[in-house]
Design a protein around this motif. Structure first.
Motif, mmCIF file in Angstrom:
data_model
loop_
_atom_site.group_PDB
_atom_site.id
_atom_site.type_symbol
_atom_site.label_atom_id
_atom_site.label_comp_id
_atom_site.label_asym_id
_atom_site.label_seq_id
_atom_site.Cartn_x
_atom_site.Cartn_y
_atom_site.Cartn_z
ATOM 1 N N ARG A 99 0.845 -1.202 0.000
ATOM 2 C CA ARG A 99 0.000 0.000 0.000
ATOM 3 C C ARG A 99 0.878 1.249 0.000
ATOM 4 N NH1 ARG A 99 -2.777 -2.520 4.303
ATOM 5 N NH2 ARG A 99 -2.080 -0.878 5.679
ATOM 6 N N LYS A 100 1.938 1.228 0.800
ATOM 7 C CA LYS A 100 2.820 2.394 0.872
ATOM 8 C C LYS A 100 3.551 2.611 -0.443
ATOM 9 C CE LYS A 100 3.583 2.733 5.786
ATOM 10 N NZ LYS A 100 4.517 2.525 6.901
ATOM 11 N N LEU A 101 3.943 1.514 -1.090
ATOM 12 C CA LEU A 101 4.646 1.614 -2.365
ATOM 13 C C LEU A 101 3.747 2.283 -3.398
ATOM 14 C CD1 LEU A 101 7.416 0.671 -3.492
ATOM 15 C CD2 LEU A 101 6.192 -1.225 -4.549
ATOM 16 N N LEU B 145 18.243 16.091 -2.120
ATOM 17 C CA LEU B 145 17.090 16.016 -1.212
ATOM 18 C C LEU B 145 16.474 14.621 -1.242
ATOM 19 C CD1 LEU B 145 15.391 19.445 -1.974
ATOM 20 C CD2 LEU B 145 16.534 18.764 0.138
ATOM 21 N N LEU B 146 16.368 14.071 -2.468
ATOM 22 C CA LEU B 146 15.774 12.743 -2.612
ATOM 23 C C LEU B 146 16.609 11.694 -1.886
ATOM 24 C CD1 LEU B 146 13.290 11.590 -3.981
ATOM 25 C CD2 LEU B 146 14.696 10.983 -5.938
ATOM 26 N N ILE C 217 17.113 7.743 2.352
ATOM 27 C CA ILE C 217 17.780 7.211 3.552
ATOM 28 C C ILE C 217 16.785 7.188 4.717
ATOM 29 C CG2 ILE C 217 19.603 7.592 5.251
ATOM 30 C CD1 ILE C 217 21.306 8.755 2.991
ATOM 31 N N GLY C 218 16.004 8.280 4.832
ATOM 32 C CA GLY C 218 15.002 8.344 5.898
ATOM 33 C C GLY C 218 13.985 7.226 5.780
ATOM 34 N N LEU C 219 13.490 7.004 4.546
ATOM 35 C CA LEU C 219 12.518 5.934 4.328
ATOM 36 C C LEU C 219 13.117 4.578 4.673
ATOM 37 C CD1 LEU C 219 10.731 6.850 0.979
ATOM 38 C CD2 LEU C 219 9.726 6.708 3.255
ATOM 39 N N PHE C 220 14.365 4.383 4.263
ATOM 40 C CA PHE C 220 15.025 3.103 4.516
ATOM 41 C C PHE C 220 15.143 2.851 6.021
ATOM 42 C CE2 PHE C 220 18.927 0.817 5.551
ATOM 43 C CZ PHE C 220 18.707 -0.380 4.892
#
Lengths: 281, 306
Positions: free
Chosen positions: B58-60, B276-277, B282-285
């Motif tokens: 769902r998040k993807l 920025l991406l 990194i934050g998402l990981f």
């Protein structure tokens, strides 16, 4: 009265108090203990000069209405409170702090460590207290879990268990430590009536097995008569000893149990009448 | 049957045992189950319903939708100096990793971040331990957190530059400041919320001091501690990038913040977006792989968090 002063204990001969020499000195000796605790505004006296002796293999019940300080008394024996007066001696040594020689079983279901499985909970108790290590600890934990019929759930986490099962784990944990005395603070009070009855039977079956010494707190007269062989009756505000009675010799003797229940009921009830009269005056 | 109506009649006058019996009915005992026509007990759910239950899927889908939106908007805007397209950003990012110094910058940032983060956690642990053991420690922590928690770490940077000079020392100092207080605050409130019963159980085993804190309080307060670690991580990232933006110019090499500033100065806006991406990725990981795994292996398995 039908209950003779020299009541035959359950499982005859296993541990008749005062019949053999080593039992003459009490295991736990509580003398003139006054307990006080502070709330924000008051200094509350929970019990006043309470004395009693618990002998080896006793199923000693502290019974009384709420406010009689029975739980506070148990916590003091557990070493969580220091008496302001009097002293408590276990095996002739004064109780000063909590320790694994007096294992507590609480009423609350959250007494098991949620981050450990059922088996780990019992094993950790043995490890942390330094009673047993490694293989020996695991073996003993398994043996006691087997006694409470929880072998199948040994690898479950506490949050997956029902209230009754949690209490059984707590009892197994307490017994696995093989303490001098097991302190039970209304362990079945939060259970439903059917489970409670089953647990009472199980506790007695466990006692038949190992004859451990237990100090049991309850507010249910019925439970006190069923579980205990000796009952200390406390009156409230502050808790004082009202009577110390032998329980019925044969739990199957319903007539005797009913008579004792009525007697205890009268003793607790007479108090309340007096109080009411005092209010009217 | 006979006395039931009469009992009903007399009930208001004299409540007796029979008056409490209610409407008379006979007992019955069922011999066996009534039937088996209740259909299937278990029924498999459809593939779609099952896929919908997968959280990461769902998040993807949400991430893909956001990327599509970005692409469509940027194409319509058609101004790569303001908003480069998603495709151009990805291109710049791949280019930065393969030929440029994006990877080097990212690793540099992560290294500094981890140093500051772990030092901050260690200090937070020490403070919370003091706070739970001594009453004065408790007062100290409460006072310090109420003083320093609202203070933005970046506000300390000018001072840090004077104290530690241009370099990692200053950045680590502000990182520690940004991590220490939220983690200590959460850990402490976690310790305080451990139930009285569990405390008594710990003491019953004869545990005291460090053993008691380590074996009872820390695991029991773990949901709070983990929340604190997550907040600390986010704060550390923000502080780090901001600090690099401020003084990356003067120190020869820097991290992602410096990468962003450098490319902005050269009007390589796609690379700015790529920087920025990278931070976002990194934050998402870390959130979805590191913290989520820790969460599943600990507090969720223990039933301490739904």
């Amino acid at each position: 009265m039908t209950t003779s002063p020299l009541a035959i204990s359950r499982a005859d001969g296993g541990a008749a108090p005062a019949s053999t020499a080593p039992d003459a000195t009490p295991l736990l000796d509580v003398r003139n203990v006054t307990l006080q605790y502070k709330t924000k505004a008051h200094l509350v006296t929970a019990t006043y000069r309470v004395s009693f002796q618990v002998h080896r293999s006793d199923r000693f019940v502290l019974l009384g209405p709420s406010g009689c300080g029975k739980s506070t008394l148990l916590k003091a024996v557990g070493g969580y409170l220091t008496p302001t007066e009097g002293e408590m001696r276990l095996k002739e040594r004064t109780i000063t702090r909590p320790g694994p020689d007096r294992m507590m079983v609480f009423q609350e279901f959250d007494q098991l460590l949620p981050w450990k499985t059922v088996l780990q909970n019992v094993v950790f108790a043995l490890h942390a207290s330094g009673r047993l290590r490694g293989r020996a600890a695991t073996d003993r934990a398994c043996a006691y879990l087997d006694k409470v019929n929880l072998t199948k759930l040994a690898d479950s986490y506490p949050h997956m268990l029902s209230g009754g099962m949690k209490q059984r784990v707590a009892i197994a944990r307490g017994m696995a430590m093989e303490p001098d005395v097991l302190l039970m603070d209304e362990p079945f009070a939060a259970l439903d009536a059917l489970t409670r009855r089953k647990m009472q039977d199980e506790l007695l079956r466990l006692w038949d097995d190992t004859h451990f010494t237990v100090l049991f707190v309850t507010h249910s007269i019925d439970e006190a008569i069923k579980i205990g062989n000796r009952i200390l009756l406390l009156s409230p505000h502050p808790g004082q000893v009202k009577a110390e009675l032998n329980s019925v010799a044969d739990p199957a003797d319903l007539a005797a149990a009913t008579r004792l229940e009525q007697k205890i009921h009268r003793m607790l009830f007479s108090d309340r009448v007096e109080e009411e009269e005092r209010v009217h005056e | 049957m006979n006395d039931a109506p009469s009992a009903q009649g007399t009930a208001p006058l004299a409540p007796s045992a029979s008056a409490r019996a209610g409407f008379p009915r006979a007992d019955y005992l069922r011999a066996s189950a009534v039937g088996s026509d209740f259909g299937v007990v278990e029924k498999p759910i459809t593939v779609w319903a099952r896929l919908y239950q997968v959280t990461w899927l769902r998040k993807l889908v949400i991430l893909v939708l956001l990327a599509v939106l970005w692409q469509v908007y940027a194409q319509r805007l058609n101004n790569s100096l303001l908003v480069p397209t998603f495709g151009a950003t990805i291109e710049a990012m791949i280019d930065g990793f393969r030929h440029g110094n994006l990877l080097e910058r990212a690793l540099f940032s992560l290294k500094v971040l981890l140093m500051g983060y772990s030092l901050g956690i260690a200090l937070a642990g020490l403070f919370s331990m003091l706070a739970i053991t001594f009453r004065l420690g408790n007062d100290l922590l409460e006072t310090l957190t109420s003083m320093f928690n609202p203070l933005p770490a970046i506000a300390l940077l000018p001072l840090a530059l004077i104290w530690f000079g241009l370099g990692n020392g200053s950045i680590i100092f502000v990182l520690v400041h940004s991590v220490l207080w939220p983690v200590a605050l959460n850990t402490h409130s976690g310790f305080l919320s451990v139930s009285n019963t569990l405390r008594m159980v710990g003491h019953n085993y004869g545990l005291r001091g460090f053993g008691y804190v380590g074996k009872i309080l820390i695991p029991a307060a773990f949901p709070n501690i983990l929340a604190g670690l997550k907040i600390g991580w986010a704060f550390a990232w923000r502080t780090l990038i901001a600090a690099e933006l401020v003084f990356g110019v003067s120190s020869g090499k820097g991290g992602l913040g410096w990468f962003i500033l450098e490319n902005k100065n050269q009007l390589e806006i796609a690379s700015v977006f790529a920087g920025l991406l990278t931070i976002i990725l990194i934050g998402l990981f870390v959130e979805n792989c590191v913290f989520r795994v820790i969460e599943q292996r600990t507090v969720r398995r223990w039933g301490m968090q739904a």
